[in-house]
Design an enzyme around this catalytic site. Structure first.
Site, short mmCIF file in Angstrom:
data_model
loop_
_atom_site.label_atom_id
_atom_site.label_comp_id
_atom_site.label_asym_id
_atom_site.label_seq_id
_atom_site.Cartn_x
_atom_site.Cartn_y
_atom_site.Cartn_z
CD GLU A 149 8.44 1.18 43.65
OE1 GLU A 149 8.00 0.45 42.75
OE2 GLU A 149 8.22 2.41 43.71
CG HIS A 187 1.81 4.78 44.36
ND1 HIS A 187 2.83 4.99 43.46
CD2 HIS A 187 1.61 5.97 44.97
CE1 HIS A 187 3.23 6.25 43.53
NE2 HIS A 187 2.50 6.87 44.43
CG ASP A 197 2.10 1.99 41.49
OD1 ASP A 197 1.42 2.99 41.22
OD2 ASP A 197 3.09 2.01 42.24
#
Length: 278
Positions: A149, A187, A197
């Site tokens: 992330e 993703h 994303d």
């Protein structure tokens, strides 16, 4: 009495400093570590079990079985890296989200805007970052991937420090787990129509230049007249059950300046060029 004003100033400064440093970066860290260790211990208990499988035939009679331990085994290793943006306001907020049981979401790594890397889960453990997703024939991406992330709200470019740390991390992961070049994806690639994303600001071309994923060549060979984009997308790995979503996801990754569901001739040429690399 003449020293009293200085005493008041000292008290005010002390109180301000205490308030300024009182807020922790991550809430309830000891509790988080306790929960982590408890769950890890539970997994180890399961892995240590050596009980034979219990089977019964159509009449209900037990089929003889036993457990004979092999000596040839190891941990399952990740084969994909999935890149996300957090869509949150700060790395502290993301860490808090990933350390709350109620959110049911996590990642292996979080990278801050300043390049700080927070390793949140052992690479061999299954993180909950991919959700409902599909790539090729794989329908449980969480079980075979590492989730990274990036602290970014999805509406802004990624910082140079952040991308630099990401590249170093990807190089380490690729070498450690022998992850194929094609298996560095986003993703949005594995969840077309549901996720966007790591956004059109993400520098996929830069990653591809360093061996993390593919990018189209500067000189493009025109796609043949009989070229079928749906087949090409499916062979690359995209879920084409909704072709419109698959096209959008492809363009978000490989075109970026246009994410409409229509394929121009340039889009077709890029798709033809990229799909031949897979």
């Amino acid at each position: 009495m003449k020293f009293r004003p200085y005493l008041y100033i000292l008290i005010i400064l002390t109180t301000f400093t205490a308030c300024k440093t009182r807020k922790p970066v991550v809430a309830n860290v000891p509790d988080v570590k306790k929960v982590y260790q408890s769950q890890l211990d539970s997994f180890l208990d399961v892995a240590k079990q050596m009980q034979p499988v219990v089977l019964n035939d159509s009449t209900g009679a037990a089929i003889p079985s036993s457990f004979m331990s092999t000596v040839n085994f190891n941990l399952r290793k990740p084969n994909y890296v999935i890149i996300h943006h957090t869509a949150q306001d700060s790395i502290q907020q993301t860490i808090k989200t990933f350390t709350m049981v109620s959110t049911q979401v996590s990642a292996h790594y979080v990278i801050g805007r300043n390049g700080t890397v927070v390793h949140m889960l052992n690479d061999y453990l299954r993180s909950w970052h991919a959700g409902v997703s599909k790539w090729g024939n794989v329908t449980d991406m969480n079980s075979c991937s590492i989730g990274i992330e990036l602290d970014n709200n999805g509406l802004e470019p990624f910082s140079d420090a952040q991308i630099k740390s990401l590249m170093l991390l990807l190089a380490r992961l690729k070498k450690t787990y022998n992850i194929p070049t094609a298996n560095f994806i986003g993703h949005a690639d594995i969840a077309p129509g549901r996720k966007t994303d790591p956004s059109a600001f993400f520098p996929w071309k830069t990653l591809a230049e360093h061996g993390f994923g593919y990018w189209s060549d500067e000189v493009l060979e025109p796609a043949p007249a009989d070229f079928d984009p749906a087949i090409a997308l499916r062979l690359m790995g995209y879920d084409t059950s909704n072709l419109t979503n698959a096209i959008r996801a492809f363009k978000l990754h490989f075109i970026q300046t246009d994410t409409s569901p229509q394929l121009t001739q340039l889009d077709l040429n890029v798709l033809y060029n990229v799909y031949r690399k897979y």
